[in-house]
Write a protein that holds these residues in place. Structure first.
Motif, PDB file in Angstrom:
ATOM      1  N   ILE A  36      28.586  37.397  24.322  1.00 19.03           N
ATOM      2  CA  ILE A  36      29.000  38.660  24.937  1.00 19.03           C
ATOM      3  C   ILE A  36      27.869  39.236  25.780  1.00 19.03           C
ATOM      4  CG2 ILE A  36      29.679  41.047  24.459  1.00 19.03           C
ATOM      5  CD1 ILE A  36      31.143  39.837  21.933  1.00 19.03           C
ATOM      6  N   GLN A  37      26.661  39.197  25.264  1.00 18.69           N
ATOM      7  CA  GLN A  37      25.498  39.683  26.013  1.00 18.69           C
ATOM      8  C   GLN A  37      25.283  38.861  27.286  1.00 18.69           C
ATOM      9  OE1 GLN A  37      23.432  42.343  24.981  1.00 18.69           O
ATOM     10  NE2 GLN A  37      22.684  42.207  27.055  1.00 18.69           N
ATOM     11  N   GLU A  80      43.471  35.586  46.190  1.00 20.90           N
ATOM     12  CA  GLU A  80      44.214  36.623  45.466  1.00 20.90           C
ATOM     13  C   GLU A  80      44.116  36.466  43.949  1.00 20.90           C
ATOM     14  OE1 GLU A  80      45.778  39.532  46.177  1.00 20.90           O
ATOM     15  OE2 GLU A  80      44.971  39.253  48.191  1.00 20.90           O
ATOM     16  N   SER A  81      44.377  35.272  43.430  1.00 21.42           N
ATOM     17  CA  SER A  81      44.361  35.099  41.977  1.00 21.42           C
ATOM     18  C   SER A  81      42.948  35.263  41.418  1.00 21.42           C
ATOM     19  CB  SER A  81      44.956  33.749  41.574  1.00 21.42           C
ATOM     20  OG  SER A  81      44.189  32.699  42.103  1.00 21.42           O
ATOM     21  N   ASP A  82      41.947  34.781  42.140  1.00 16.53           N
ATOM     22  CA  ASP A  82      40.565  34.967  41.698  1.00 16.53           C
ATOM     23  C   ASP A  82      40.182  36.442  41.731  1.00 16.53           C
ATOM     24  OD1 ASP A  82      40.258  32.282  41.250  1.00 16.53           O
ATOM     25  OD2 ASP A  82      39.113  31.896  43.081  1.00 16.53           O
ATOM     26  N   THR A  83      40.666  37.170  42.719  1.00 16.41           N
ATOM     27  CA  THR A  83      40.395  38.604  42.801  1.00 16.41           C
ATOM     28  C   THR A  83      40.984  39.336  41.609  1.00 16.41           C
ATOM     29  OG1 THR A  83      40.283  38.544  45.216  1.00 16.41           O
ATOM     30  CG2 THR A  83      40.741  40.681  44.203  1.00 16.41           C
ATOM     31  N   GLU A  84      42.221  39.010  41.270  1.00 17.11           N
ATOM     32  CA  GLU A  84      42.856  39.649  40.110  1.00 17.11           C
ATOM     33  C   GLU A  84      42.060  39.375  38.831  1.00 17.11           C
ATOM     34  OE1 GLU A  84      47.048  38.824  39.709  1.00 17.11           O
ATOM     35  OE2 GLU A  84      47.316  38.985  41.885  1.00 17.11           O
ATOM     36  N   LEU A  85      41.648  38.133  38.656  1.00 17.75           N
ATOM     37  CA  LEU A  85      40.874  37.777  37.470  1.00 17.75           C
ATOM     38  C   LEU A  85      39.513  38.480  37.480  1.00 17.75           C
ATOM     39  CD1 LEU A  85      40.827  36.084  34.894  1.00 17.75           C
ATOM     40  CD2 LEU A  85      39.892  34.204  36.245  1.00 17.75           C
ATOM     41  N   ALA A  86      38.886  38.552  38.622  1.00 17.74           N
ATOM     42  CA  ALA A  86      37.583  39.216  38.723  1.00 17.74           C
ATOM     43  C   ALA A  86      37.711  40.710  38.430  1.00 17.74           C
ATOM     44  CB  ALA A  86      36.978  38.983  40.100  1.00 17.74           C
ATOM     45  N   LEU A  87      38.785  41.339  38.879  1.00 20.22           N
ATOM     46  CA  LEU A  87      39.007  42.757  38.581  1.00 20.22           C
ATOM     47  C   LEU A  87      39.230  42.971  37.084  1.00 20.22           C
ATOM     48  CD1 LEU A  87      41.198  43.752  41.653  1.00 20.22           C
ATOM     49  CD2 LEU A  87      38.822  44.450  41.203  1.00 20.22           C
ATOM     50  N   LYS A  88      39.926  42.056  36.430  1.00 23.17           N
ATOM     51  CA  LYS A  88      40.104  42.117  34.976  1.00 23.17           C
ATOM     52  C   LYS A  88      38.747  41.961  34.289  1.00 23.17           C
ATOM     53  CE  LYS A  88      42.113  41.750  30.909  1.00 23.17           C
ATOM     54  NZ  LYS A  88      42.184  42.967  30.131  1.00 23.17           N
ATOM     55  N   MET A  89      37.915  41.112  34.856  1.00 27.75           N
ATOM     56  CA  MET A  89      36.588  40.891  34.305  1.00 27.75           C
ATOM     57  C   MET A  89      35.767  42.184  34.341  1.00 27.75           C
ATOM     58  SD  MET A  89      34.033  37.689  35.172  1.00 27.75           S
ATOM     59  CE  MET A  89      34.603  37.668  36.846  1.00 27.75           C
ATOM     60  N   VAL A  90      35.890  42.960  35.400  1.00 30.33           N
ATOM     61  CA  VAL A  90      35.191  44.249  35.489  1.00 30.33           C
ATOM     62  C   VAL A  90      35.630  45.151  34.334  1.00 30.33           C
ATOM     63  CG1 VAL A  90      34.853  46.355  36.843  1.00 30.33           C
ATOM     64  CG2 VAL A  90      34.945  44.148  38.004  1.00 30.33           C
ATOM     65  N   ILE A 105      37.391  41.718  20.874  1.00 32.08           N
ATOM     66  CA  ILE A 105      36.345  40.703  21.037  1.00 32.08           C
ATOM     67  C   ILE A 105      36.957  39.303  21.033  1.00 32.08           C
ATOM     68  CG2 ILE A 105      34.295  39.683  19.975  1.00 32.08           C
ATOM     69  CD1 ILE A 105      33.844  42.417  21.398  1.00 32.08           C
ATOM     70  N   LYS A 106      37.876  39.034  20.122  1.00 38.08           N
ATOM     71  CA  LYS A 106      38.523  37.718  20.080  1.00 38.08           C
ATOM     72  C   LYS A 106      39.297  37.451  21.369  1.00 38.08           C
ATOM     73  CE  LYS A 106      38.864  37.253  15.111  1.00 38.08           C
ATOM     74  NZ  LYS A 106      39.737  37.208  13.941  1.00 38.08           N
ATOM     75  N   SER A 107      39.996  38.458  21.844  1.00 41.71           N
ATOM     76  CA  SER A 107      40.752  38.326  23.087  1.00 41.71           C
ATOM     77  C   SER A 107      39.807  38.094  24.268  1.00 41.71           C
ATOM     78  CB  SER A 107      41.594  39.589  23.299  1.00 41.71           C
ATOM     79  OG  SER A 107      42.264  39.538  24.519  1.00 41.71           O
ATOM     80  N   LEU A 108      38.728  38.845  24.306  1.00 45.16           N
ATOM     81  CA  LEU A 108      37.734  38.710  25.379  1.00 45.16           C
ATOM     82  C   LEU A 108      37.153  37.299  25.399  1.00 45.16           C
ATOM     83  CD1 LEU A 108      35.843  39.931  27.550  1.00 45.16           C
ATOM     84  CD2 LEU A 108      34.319  40.582  25.660  1.00 45.16           C
ATOM     85  N   PHE A 112      36.742  33.874  28.311  1.00 46.14           N
ATOM     86  CA  PHE A 112      35.451  33.434  28.847  1.00 46.14           C
ATOM     87  C   PHE A 112      35.500  32.111  29.608  1.00 46.14           C
ATOM     88  CE2 PHE A 112      32.535  36.220  26.000  1.00 46.14           C
ATOM     89  CZ  PHE A 112      32.781  37.302  26.823  1.00 46.14           C
ATOM     90  N   PRO A 113      36.265  31.121  29.194  1.00 45.18           N
ATOM     91  CA  PRO A 113      36.312  29.903  30.026  1.00 45.18           C
ATOM     92  C   PRO A 113      36.819  30.185  31.447  1.00 45.18           C
ATOM     93  CG  PRO A 113      37.101  29.416  27.825  1.00 45.18           C
ATOM     94  CD  PRO A 113      36.947  30.918  27.904  1.00 45.18           C
ATOM     95  N   ASP A 114      37.822  31.048  31.577  1.00 43.19           N
ATOM     96  CA  ASP A 114      38.299  31.416  32.917  1.00 43.19           C
ATOM     97  C   ASP A 114      37.255  32.227  33.668  1.00 43.19           C
ATOM     98  OD1 ASP A 114      40.766  30.150  32.655  1.00 43.19           O
ATOM     99  OD2 ASP A 114      41.728  31.949  31.829  1.00 43.19           O
ATOM    100  N   TYR A 115      36.576  33.127  32.969  1.00 45.24           N
ATOM    101  CA  TYR A 115      35.538  33.928  33.611  1.00 45.24           C
ATOM    102  C   TYR A 115      34.368  33.043  34.054  1.00 45.24           C
ATOM    103  CZ  TYR A 115      37.890  38.199  32.011  1.00 45.24           C
ATOM    104  OH  TYR A 115      38.775  39.228  31.797  1.00 45.24           O
ATOM    105  N   ASP A 116      34.046  32.058  33.245  1.00 44.65           N
ATOM    106  CA  ASP A 116      32.986  31.112  33.610  1.00 44.65           C
ATOM    107  C   ASP A 116      33.361  30.394  34.913  1.00 44.65           C
ATOM    108  OD1 ASP A 116      30.588  29.456  33.135  1.00 44.65           O
ATOM    109  OD2 ASP A 116      32.036  27.872  32.683  1.00 44.65           O
ATOM    110  N   ARG A 117      34.595  29.964  34.997  1.00 42.97           N
ATOM    111  CA  ARG A 117      35.065  29.267  36.200  1.00 42.97           C
ATOM    112  C   ARG A 117      34.996  30.169  37.430  1.00 42.97           C
ATOM    113  NH1 ARG A 117      39.081  29.754  39.223  1.00 42.97           N
ATOM    114  NH2 ARG A 117      40.275  31.067  37.800  1.00 42.97           N
TER     115      ARG A 117
END
Length: 127
Positions: A36-37, A80-90, A105-108, A112-117
Motif C-alpha cells: 500500500i505504501q 479512454e479506458s486507461d483514463t477511467e482506471l487512472a481516475l479510479k486510482m486517484v 484494503i482487500k478490494s484495493l 493493484f495488478p491493473d494499477y501496475d499495468r
C-alpha cells in the motif's frame, strides 16, 4: 540533471518496487502494508512526472492528479479506458490516507495488478 529526467527516473524506480509485490498472492500483513505504501508513493511520482511532462513538452500547466490525467487523455498519452482506471486510482490513493477498512484494503489490493499495468504504460508513454 533536467527536472523531468529526474522525476522520470524516480518514478521508474518506485514502479519497480511496487511491481515486486503488486502481483503476489498471500501477502503477510507487513507485505500488504508495504505494498500500500509503495502504491501511494509510486502513484505520486508518476502523476508528478506526467505533470512535469505536460508543462515542459506541451505547455500545459495543471496542478491536480485528475487534471493531469485528463490532460494526458486530451493529448493522447492515455486512452479512454486507461483514463477511467487512472481516475479510479486517484480516488483509491486518496482513500488510503484516510481509511483503514479491511474490506476496502482487500478490494484495493485486488486492483493493484491493473494499477501496475496502467502506471507502467503511462510512464513508458512519457519517456
Amino acid at each position: 540533471m533536467e527536472r523531468i529526467t529526474e522525476r522520470y527516473e524516480l518514478a521508474v524506480r518506485a514502479l519497480a518496487k511496487f511491481h515486486e509485490l503488486a502481483h503476489r498472492q498471500d501477502l503477510t500483513e507487513i507485505e500488504r502494508d508495504a505494498l500500500i505504501q509503495r502504491f501511494e508513493f509510486t502513484f505520486e511520482l508518476v502523476w508528478k512526472c506526467a505533470k512535469e511532462y505536460l508543462y515542459t513538452q506541451e505547455g500545459i500547466d495543471v496542478a491536480s492528479p485528475k487534471k493531469v490525467i485528463r490532460s494526458c487523455r486530451e493529448i493522447g498519452i492515455l486512452g479512454e479506458s486507461d483514463t477511467e482506471l487512472a481516475l479510479k486510482m486517484v480516488d483509491d490513493r486518496n482513500l488510503t490516507t484516510h481509511t483503514y477498512d479491511e474490506s476496502f484494503i482487500k478490494s484495493l489490493i485486488s486492483r493493484f495488478p491493473d494499477y501496475d499495468r496502467i502506471l507502467h504504460s503511462w510512464l513508458m508513454r512519457l519517456q
